[in-house]
Scaffold this active site. Structure first.
Site, PDB file in Angstrom:
ATOM      1  N   GLY A  71      21.310  51.310  48.469  1.00 51.91           N
ATOM      2  CA  GLY A  71      20.015  51.935  48.202  1.00 51.91           C
ATOM      3  C   GLY A  71      19.225  52.198  49.473  1.00 51.91           C
ATOM      4  O   GLY A  71      18.618  53.266  49.624  1.00 51.91           O
ATOM      5  N   SER A 199      21.580  52.284  43.676  1.00 52.93           N
ATOM      6  CA  SER A 199      22.380  51.249  44.330  1.00 52.93           C
ATOM      7  C   SER A 199      23.149  50.450  43.281  1.00 52.93           C
ATOM      8  O   SER A 199      22.557  49.945  42.326  1.00 52.93           O
ATOM      9  CB  SER A 199      21.454  50.320  45.115  1.00 52.93           C
ATOM     10  OG  SER A 199      22.201  49.275  45.691  1.00 52.93           O
ATOM     11  N   THR A 237      35.297  56.313  56.973  1.00 59.54           N
ATOM     12  CA  THR A 237      36.314  56.231  55.926  1.00 59.54           C
ATOM     13  C   THR A 237      35.683  55.678  54.656  1.00 59.54           C
ATOM     14  O   THR A 237      34.954  54.687  54.703  1.00 59.54           O
ATOM     15  CB  THR A 237      37.480  55.330  56.394  1.00 59.54           C
ATOM     16  OG1 THR A 237      37.983  55.878  57.604  1.00 59.54           O
ATOM     17  CG2 THR A 237      38.579  55.268  55.350  1.00 59.54           C
ATOM     18  N   CYS A 325      13.231  40.995  49.617  1.00 57.64           N
ATOM     19  CA  CYS A 325      13.209  41.424  51.012  1.00 57.64           C
ATOM     20  C   CYS A 325      12.033  40.833  51.770  1.00 57.64           C
ATOM     21  O   CYS A 325      12.032  40.798  52.985  1.00 57.64           O
ATOM     22  CB  CYS A 325      13.143  42.942  51.080  1.00 57.64           C
ATOM     23  SG  CYS A 325      14.176  43.687  49.842  1.00 57.64           S
TER      24      CYS A 325
HETATM   25  C1  LIG Z   1      17.133  46.848  45.988  1.00 57.22           C
HETATM   26  C2  LIG Z   1      16.273  48.028  46.253  1.00 57.22           C
HETATM   27  C3  LIG Z   1      16.526  48.886  47.348  1.00 57.22           C
HETATM   28  C4  LIG Z   1      17.593  48.594  48.374  1.00 57.22           C
HETATM   29  O1  LIG Z   1      18.887  48.729  47.880  1.00 57.22           O
HETATM   30  P1  LIG Z   1      20.103  48.051  48.697  1.00 57.22           P
HETATM   31  O2  LIG Z   1      21.318  48.533  48.003  1.00 57.22           O
HETATM   32  O3  LIG Z   1      19.908  46.565  48.571  1.00 57.22           O
HETATM   33  O4  LIG Z   1      20.002  48.516  50.099  1.00 57.22           O
HETATM   34  C5  LIG Z   1      15.736  50.000  47.502  1.00 57.22           C
HETATM   35  N1  LIG Z   1      14.744  50.279  46.636  1.00 57.22           N
HETATM   36  C6  LIG Z   1      14.472  49.489  45.579  1.00 57.22           C
HETATM   37  C7  LIG Z   1      13.380  49.872  44.646  1.00 57.22           C
HETATM   38  C8  LIG Z   1      15.221  48.336  45.351  1.00 57.22           C
HETATM   39  O5  LIG Z   1      14.929  47.559  44.315  1.00 57.22           O
END
Ligand SMILES: *Cc1c(COP(=O)(O)O)cnc(C)c1O
Length: 383
Positions: A71, A199, A237, A325
Site C-alpha cells: 500500500g 494492499s 522481477t 505506524c
Molecule cells: C496499511 C495501510 C497503508 C500501508 O500499506 P502497506 O502495505 O503496509 O505499505 C496505507 N494506507 C492505509 C490506509 C493503510 O491502512
C-alpha cells in the site's frame, strides 16, 4: 492463554487457501516471467491471469492494474509519480489532514521539491467536505488524494462526491482504499476515480504486495527504474507468489463479502454497545454509521490508552492505539486531533479491529476483561 486478535486494521493473517495457492511459486514454479523459455513463459501466463482476475473484480481493465510492493508503495507511486509527470501543468496538490503517513509524508516531501499542498480539514466524524474540496481547487491543482476510509477512526469518506468534484474541474483523483478493499464495492465502474491504492495484507493476503489501479490516460513517472516490468512503471522481477496471493485473497474477499461483512458488523456493534453501556465515560470516535464494518475506535476518559493496551495484552487481547505506524511515538493521533477530539480523550482512545475469525465468544471475553481493567487504571490515575 487465549489470544483474541482485534488488530486486523494493522494486518491480517494469511488465509489457508491463499497460502496454499502461493506455495508452488516458491517451489517448482520459480521461472522469471521475462524469460524466453517455457519455465519463465508459464509464469508470464500466470501473471497475466492474476492481472485479469484482479481487474475483473475491481471492474477495470487489466492494463490499468500495476502490482507494487504494498500500500505504501502504491500511494507513493500515485502521488509522486503523478506529480512528477504533471509538473508542466501545475504544482498544487490537495489532500486531507487525516491521511495515512504513506500519503501525508509523500505530499510533504513533494513540498520540498517545489510543489505546494493544501491539507483539507475534516468534521468531528472525520468527513472531508466536497465543498471545501471544490473551494481549494485552483488552476495549478494537478492532484487530489483523499482516502476512501480511515485506518484509525474507521470513517468512510464520500468518495463518489469527492471524485465528482475533481472530474468537474479536470483534476486527477487518487484514493487510498487500503482499509476499504474487501468490505464494500469500490465503485470504479461508476465513479471518476483515476487512481486507487490497495494492499493484500489488509485483506487476508500476504505482506509486501499491493495494487495501484491507474485509469487509462493517467500520467505516471516510475519511482523504481530498471527493467520494463509493469508497463515500465515499476522495475524489478515480479513477485509471482505475492501476485497469486493477492489475487486469491481478493477473490475470496469478494465471494464472502455478502455474508462476512454483516457478520463482522454485528459483532463490532455488540462490542461498541457493550463498552458504551457497560463502562461509564466512554464514547465512539468517528462516524456512528458511515464507518468500516470491522472498526471500533473507542475512548475511555481519564486513562492512557497505552495502559489499557498493556493490560489487555496480559489478558491475551490485541488492540491498538492510533495506527500501527505511529505506535511507539507519544504524539497524539493526527487523525483524532484533526477531528477535534479532546487531547485527553485522544490519549485514552483504543482501536479494536475485528476479523473473519473473530467470534461471539471473543467479544464476550473482551467485554468481561475490559471493565475491571478500566476501573483499576482509573483508580490509579485518580491517586
Ligand atoms: C496499511 C495501510 C497503508 C500501508 O500499506 P502497506 O502495505 O503496509 O505499505 C496505507 N494506507 C492505509 C490506509 C493503510 O491502512
Amino acid at each position: 492463554m487465549r489470544t483474541v486478535y482485534l488488530d486486523h486494521a494493522a494486518t491480517t493473517y494469511v488465509r489457508d487457501e491463499v497460502l496454499e495457492a502461493m506455495l508452488p511459486y516458491f517451489g517448482e514454479s520459480y521461472g522469471n516471467p521475462s524469460s524466453i523459455h517455457h519455465v519463465g513463459r508459464s509464469n508470464k501466463a500466470v501473471m497475466d491471469d492474476c492481472r485479469e482476475r484482479v481487474a475483473g473484480l475491481l471492474k477495470v481493465k487489466p492494463s490499468e492494474i500495476i502490482f507494487t510492493a504494498g500500500g505504501s508503495e502504491a500511494d507513493n507511486l500515485a502521488i509522486k509519480g503523478h506529480a512528477w509527470a504533471m509538473k508542466d501543468k501545475g504544482n498544487h496538490i490537495i489532500t486531507s489532514a487525516i491521511e495515512h503517513h504513506a500519503v501525508l509524508h509523500s505530499v510533504r516531501w513533494l513540498e520540498t521539491q517545489g510543489f505546494t499542498a493544501t491539507y483539507l480539514p475534516v468534521d468531528h466524524y472525520g468527513l472531508v467536505s466536497p465543498d471545501d474540496l471544490e473551494a481549494a481547487i485552483t488552476d495549478k491543482t494537478i492532484l487530489v488524494t483523499i482516502m476512501a476510509s480511515n485506518n484509525e477512526c474507521g470513517t468512510v469518506e464520500d468518495i463518489s462526491d469527492l471524485s465528482a468534484v475533481c472530474d468537474k474541474h479536470g483534476v486527477t483523483f487518487h484514493t487510498d482504499a487500503v482499509q476499504s478493499v474487501g468490505y464494500y464495492d469500490l465503485g470504479l465502474d461508476k465513479d471518476p476515480i483515476d487512481m486507487l491504492s490497495s494492499s493484500a495484507h489488509k485483506f487476508y493476503g500476504p505482506k509486501g504486495v499491493g495494487v495501484l489501479f491507474a485509469r487509462t490516460g493517467t500520467r505516471l513517472e516510475p519511482l523504481i527504474h530498471g527493467g520494463a516490468q509493469e508497463r515500465n512503471l515499476r522495475a524489478g522481477t515480479e513477485n509471482i507468489a505475492g501476485m497469486i496471493g493477492l489475487t486469491k485473497a481478493l477473490e475470496i474477499a469478494y465471494e464472502e463479502m455478502p455474508v462476512a461483512v454483516p457478520r463482522i458488523r454485528g459483532l463490532r456493534d455488540r462490542l461498541i454497545e457493550g463498552v458504551l453501556s457497560g463502562i461509564p465515560d466512554t464514547g465512539l470516535n468517528g462516524h456512528p454509521t458511515q464507518r468500516l464494518p470491522h472498526n471500533a475506535n473507542l475512548y475511555f476518559s481519564r486513562i492512557e490508552g497505552e495502559g489499557i493496551l498493556l493490560k489487555l495484552d496480559l489478558a491475551g487481547i490485541c488492540a491498538s492505539s492510533g495506527s500501527a505506524c505511529t505506535s511507539g511515538s507519544l504524539d497524539p493521533s493526527h487523525v483524532l486531533a484533526a477531528m477535534g477530539v479532546d487531547t485527553m480523550l485522544i490519549h485514552g482512545s483504543i482501536r479494536f479491529s475485528l476479523g473473519h475469525r473473530t467470534t461471539n465468544d471473543d467479544i464476550d471475553y473482551v467485554l468481561e476483561q475490559l471493565p475491571p481493567i478500566v476501573d483499576r487504571l482509573r483508580e490509579m490515575s485518580a491517586v
